[in-house]
Motif scaffolding. Structure first.
Motif, short mmCIF file in Angstrom:
data_model
loop_
_atom_site.label_atom_id
_atom_site.label_comp_id
_atom_site.label_asym_id
_atom_site.label_seq_id
_atom_site.Cartn_x
_atom_site.Cartn_y
_atom_site.Cartn_z
N THR A 122 -15.37 1.90 5.84
CA THR A 122 -13.29 1.45 5.98
C THR A 122 -13.11 -0.19 5.53
O THR A 122 -13.97 -1.16 6.32
CB THR A 122 -13.19 1.73 7.33
N ARG A 123 -11.93 0.31 5.35
CA ARG A 123 -11.50 -1.51 4.53
C ARG A 123 -10.35 -1.81 6.26
O ARG A 123 -9.50 -0.92 6.38
CB ARG A 123 -10.84 -1.34 3.70
N MET A 124 -10.06 -2.36 6.52
CA MET A 124 -9.32 -2.90 7.43
C MET A 124 -9.25 -4.50 7.31
O MET A 124 -9.65 -5.18 7.20
CB MET A 124 -9.75 -2.67 8.88
N CYS A 125 -7.76 -4.86 8.05
CA CYS A 125 -7.13 -6.56 8.15
C CYS A 125 -8.16 -7.29 9.07
O CYS A 125 -9.16 -6.66 10.00
CB CYS A 125 -5.94 -6.27 8.89
N ASP A 126 -7.50 -8.31 9.27
CA ASP A 126 -8.47 -9.19 10.77
C ASP A 126 -8.38 -8.83 11.56
O ASP A 126 -9.30 -8.66 12.61
CB ASP A 126 -7.87 -10.94 10.66
N GLY A 127 -6.89 -8.37 12.24
CA GLY A 127 -6.74 -7.94 13.29
C GLY A 127 -7.93 -6.76 13.71
O GLY A 127 -7.75 -6.53 15.35
#
Length: 149
Positions: A122-127
């Motif tokens: 899964t690719r995700m942002c810092d938050g």
């Protein structure tokens, strides 16, 4: 061929190397005064390298993929948003957004690849990674290079 920020950084590196090479030749030449044009060319190469690095950063920003997780988060504090009247506010830093209402996908840029124990990526942002680190045991977290999203 798809141009990437890494391609532009490679070209910038080559321009920097050429700049150094031309300047070394000019500095070591006995005919230094007659090589003024070569010195100017080195200056142009140096400016070209700077422009290529700026273009790489611009391209990375343009190619950044949004996180897309089904809820928004504060990029610094994670799942700390409260929403009211179309405005989301981080309960920690008090930063506000006019997006991020419940059910709306996250618009922050992808910065991490998270691989769980089953191998699902899964690719995700810092938050979102903040929450995933706390909730996902045994996962692998890989920081992506800008523009790799």
């Amino acid at each position: 061929m798809t141009l990437t920020p890494a391609d532009l950084r490679t070209l910038a590196s080559r321009a920097e190397a050429l700049t150094a090479e031309v300047r070394a030749i000019v500095a070591g030449a006995q005919e230094r005064d007659s090589l003024a044009a070569a010195g100017h060319a080195a200056d142009w190469l140096a400016r070209g390298a700077e422009d290529l690095l700026r273009a790489a950063a611009d391209l990375a920003r343009l190619q950044a993929q949004p996180c897309g997780m089904p809820w928004a988060v504060c990029p610094e504090h994670g799942n700390t948003l409260a929403s009211s009247a179309g405005v989301s506010t981080c309960r920690v830093c008090r930063r506000t957004w006019t997006y991020g209402r419940p059910g709306e996908p996250c618009r922050e840029p992808v910065a991490w690849k998270v691989i769980d124990r089953a191998g699902t990526e899964t690719r995700m942002c810092d938050g979102h990674v903040l929450g995933a680190r706390a909730a996902t045991e045994g996962a692998t977290f890989v920081r992506l290079i800008a523009g790799e999203g």
